[in-house]
Design a protein around this motif. Structure first.
Motif, mmCIF file in Angstrom:
data_model
loop_
_atom_site.group_PDB
_atom_site.id
_atom_site.type_symbol
_atom_site.label_atom_id
_atom_site.label_comp_id
_atom_site.label_asym_id
_atom_site.label_seq_id
_atom_site.Cartn_x
_atom_site.Cartn_y
_atom_site.Cartn_z
ATOM 1 N N LEU A 1 0.810 -1.215 0.000
ATOM 2 C CA LEU A 1 0.000 0.000 0.000
ATOM 3 C C LEU A 1 0.845 1.266 0.000
ATOM 4 C CD1 LEU A 1 -2.794 1.398 0.335
ATOM 5 C CD2 LEU A 1 -2.485 1.157 2.806
ATOM 6 N N HIS A 2 1.953 1.250 0.773
ATOM 7 C CA HIS A 2 2.782 2.449 0.887
ATOM 8 C C HIS A 2 4.211 2.028 1.160
ATOM 9 C CE1 HIS A 2 3.945 6.511 2.724
ATOM 10 N NE2 HIS A 2 3.605 6.741 1.468
ATOM 11 N N PRO B 1 -1.680 -3.818 2.507
ATOM 12 C CA PRO B 1 -3.023 -3.234 2.625
ATOM 13 C C PRO B 1 -3.918 -4.037 3.556
ATOM 14 C CG PRO B 1 -2.771 -4.407 0.541
ATOM 15 C CD PRO B 1 -1.417 -4.368 1.170
ATOM 16 N N GLY B 2 -4.776 -3.305 4.274
ATOM 17 C CA GLY B 2 -5.793 -3.946 5.101
ATOM 18 C C GLY B 2 -5.262 -4.754 6.253
ATOM 19 N N SER B 3 -4.087 -4.415 6.767
ATOM 20 C CA SER B 3 -3.488 -5.211 7.839
ATOM 21 C C SER B 3 -2.539 -4.342 8.646
ATOM 22 C CB SER B 3 -2.709 -6.399 7.263
ATOM 23 O OG SER B 3 -1.478 -5.968 6.685
ATOM 24 N N GLY B 4 -1.987 -4.920 9.715
ATOM 25 C CA GLY B 4 -0.962 -4.266 10.501
ATOM 26 C C GLY B 4 0.431 -4.737 10.138
ATOM 27 N N PRO C 1 -5.365 -2.252 10.508
ATOM 28 C CA PRO C 1 -4.809 -1.790 9.234
ATOM 29 C C PRO C 1 -4.010 -0.498 9.356
ATOM 30 C CG PRO C 1 -7.046 -2.555 8.908
ATOM 31 C CD PRO C 1 -6.816 -2.560 10.394
ATOM 32 N N LEU C 2 -2.814 -0.514 8.756
ATOM 33 C CA LEU C 2 -1.927 0.643 8.724
ATOM 34 C C LEU C 2 -1.982 1.263 7.333
ATOM 35 C CD1 LEU C 2 1.058 -0.998 10.629
ATOM 36 C CD2 LEU C 2 -0.739 0.461 11.571
ATOM 37 N N ARG C 3 -1.795 2.592 7.266
ATOM 38 C CA ARG C 3 -2.048 3.300 6.007
ATOM 39 C C ARG C 3 -0.843 4.051 5.464
ATOM 40 N NH1 ARG C 3 -7.776 4.620 5.529
ATOM 41 N NH2 ARG C 3 -7.197 6.587 4.580
#
Length: 631
Positions: free
Chosen positions: A568-569, A583-586, A606-608
């Motif tokens: 995701l990032h 994505p969608g998780s820690g 979830p982390l962004r």
């Protein structure tokens, strides 16, 4: 009975401040320790606050306490840490939802989601080991060395103060609550009803609707609530209570029950439902709210508390009954309380979502806050330096100076992203086209000429900044004003990033744009399943997503790599030090230039977004989460 709105004081982890100033707990450096019986514990202490703002962090020393399993990178206000040194920054000491609490022997035990079981010994909160995957719902004890916790799939744990051991139960159905008169007379309820006689657990009944709470005054006076029914056990059989006299729109699902005596029982539920039993009949009490009433407990007939699940910030979330009248109070700011329990009128703990912990010691006029995010998501984080970090979430912008987090008010719109070239050049974008700039002293609103929600911001310098958002919006700032740039898409652009003069924008899942010659057009990065985000490492710009998960542009060509998981990032100091979020998780991954390896963080939430500076890493995510990893 009469109602009035008032103020009740509560404390955090033993820390109380006079007046109404808001502060949070600070935790000391973390290290691991092993208690008797093989129970690994990590602890965090409450320290005096160095700020009266609602920001996070302790004073100069950050508070006392031994604790956490992390060994490096501790900063003031840091909570529990993982073995890979990822530590809770917000909330502290941790941010998993707490569903139940028990108080006794001057201690408190709290349980909740994601294998969370905490113990307060009068000075510090410690984590205690529980079976992997456990989602605990309630806890009850007879002493600090004899306690029981229940949770999903028929899980019952017995704790002796040194370790928690799973008990053998005859069910895999979820359990919601536990209560008993002694270790040889225990009731556990949920999708089934179990009884423990000191030797074994047996099934007593299988209700059609899950039983959510149980309480009693003796072995022959046990109460339970299930849906719109109240049940009573007289020591031999369960019978349904008659509620025929209760009519009206407030009769919805019952959620909790508590009894001071057989003729003094309180039950609470959805839509403001509050019932009282006087030994012969049940009556409806108007508490003056239609919010869910989640829990009820009292130290006696003239000291009863009800937890209110407020849906609007700064609305009453606790009610108190003194034997004559009910008083509604705001005791926590937007932190979603769920349960409370006490050892007496001057020793009560409240727990809830986002790791909420509050303590009441009988003193009035005191309150404290230990969570800096008012909304449900920490949307972005950006580190200029180790002592110059910015985070944004719903309704808040916060700055960390190496000692404390300080809130900055930017208006009523929710900030979504932040970028800074330095301490005196900070840009925040928000819903409704809002752009705010901070020059080190003052926040000013800049004219964006759009009302579209802005979702991303990035810059190469003070006079070369990009913002992007809904409806394919891309804006550019030249140091004087913002101007619109055609993107060629109407999809929401959720990420924008650049490096060495190369800038990209991503509108998941199918659009990747690249700036070339002052115009935006499709990026020629080859085949991809879906894109989720963007970032940069060193001189390279990245597009991230599903297989292949990494696309890198070095200024001349695009290349792809497949680490084996979606991303995701990404952030990194160079090709041998890359960090990425799934994505969608820690999950956090690190690449040392040879192999990607998964880090053990402190949460599956979830982390962004992530950012780093000076060897420090910061991660922002859902449910208020901000994590830190030091060098």
């Amino acid at each position: 009975m009469t109602m009035r709105l008032g103020f009740w004081g509560w404390c955090t982890a033993g820390l109380c401040l006079a007046g109404t100033s808001m502060t949070s707990i600070g935790c000391g450096d973390d290290d691991s320790s092993t208690g008797g019986g093989g129970a690994t514990t990590t602890s965090t202490g409450a320290g005096a606050s160095g700020s009266t703002s609602s920001g996070l962090g302790g004073g100069d020393d950050g508070g006392g306490g031994s604790g956490g399993s992390g060994t490096g990178g501790s900063i003031p206000g840091e909570g529990f840490c993982s073995v890979d040194d990822w530590c809770w920054i917000n909330p502290v000491p941790q941010g998993h939802a707490l569903r139940g609490v028990w108080v006794g022997d001057g201690q408190a035990i709290a349980v909740g989601d994601h294998e969370t079981l905490l113990r307060f010994d009068g000075q510090t909160w410690s984590r205690e080991d529980v079976p992997s995957g456990a989602r605990l719902r309630d806890v009850f004890g007879f002493s600090s060395t004899q306690a029981f916790a229940v949770g999903e799939q028929g899980l019952v744990l017995e704790g002796d103060g040194a370790a928690w051991v799973p008990m053998t139960t005859p069910t895999t159905l979820d359990l919601e609550a536990i209560w008993g008169t002694s270790p040889s007379s225990l009731w556990a309820v949920g999708e089934t009803i179990l009884f423990f006689d000191g030797t074994s657990w047996t099934v007593q009944a299988t209700p059609s609707t899950s039983v959510l709470d149980v309480w009693g005054t003796s072995e022959t006076d046990v109460w339970a609530v299930s849906g719109d029914a109240i049940w009573h056990h007289d020591g031999a059989t369960w019978t349904s209570e008659t509620l025929a006299s209760i009519t009206g729109p407030n009769l919805y699902d019952l959620l909790a029950i508590w009894a001071a005596a057989p003729d003094d029982v309180w039950a609470v539920g959805t839509n403001g439902l509050l019932l009282h039993h006087d030994g012969s009949t049940w009556s409806l009490v108007d508490l003056g709210t239609d919010e869910y009433l989640l829990d009820v407990w009292g130290s006696g007939p003239n000291d009863v508390y009800v937890v209110i699940d407020e849906s609007t910030p700064n609305q009453p979330n606790l009610a108190h009954f003194d034997g004559v009248q009910w008083e509604l109070s705001v005791v926590v700011d937007d932190n979603a309380p769920e349960a409370l329990f006490g050892e007496g009128p001057n020793d009560i703990w409240m727990v809830g979502r986002h790791g909420l912990l509050r303590h009441y010691d009988g003193m009035s006029g005191m309150d404290s806050s230990r969570d800096f995010a008012a909304g449900s998501t920490a949307a972005d984080v950006f580190a200029v330096a180790a002592d110059d970090v910015w985070a944004v979430g719903n309704n808040e912008v916060l700055h960390f100076d190496g000692l404390v987090w300080t809130p900055h008010f930017i208006g009523n719109q929710d900030p979504t992203a932040i970028w800074a070239s330095g301490a005196g050049d900070v840009f925040v974008v928000a819903e409704g086209g809002l752009i705010r700039h901070y020059d080190g002293v003052t926040w000013t609103t800049q004219d964006s000429s759009t009302t579209e929600d802005l979702l991303a911001v990035w810059g190469a310098g003070p006079s070369d900044v990009f913002a992007a958002g809904a409806a394919g919006t891309i804006l550019h700032y030249d140091g004087t004003s913002w101007s619109s740039q055609p993107s060629g898409t109407s999809e929401p652009i959720t990420a924008i990033a650049g490096a060495s003069g190369n800038v990209i924008a991503v509108a998941p899942p199918n659009t990747v744009l690249q700036l070339s010659g002052g115009s935006w057009g499709p990026a020629d990065l080859g085949a991809f399943d879906a894109v989720l985000g963007a970032g940069s490492v060193g001189s390279e710009v990245y597009v991230l997503g599903a297989s292949p998960a990494i696309h890198r542009f070095d200024g001349a060509t695009w290349t792809s790599e497949e680490p084996g998981f979606g991303l995701l990032h990404v952030w990194g100091s160079g090709p041998t030090d890359r960090w990425a979020l799934a994505p969608g998780s820690g999950r956090v991954y690190h690449d040392d230039g040879t192999v990607w390896s998964e880090q053990e963080t402190v949460t599956p939430i979830p982390l962004r977004r992530l950012s780093g500076a000076g060897g420090h890493l910061w991660v922002a995510g859902e449910e208020h989460v901000v994590l830190h990893r030091g060098p």
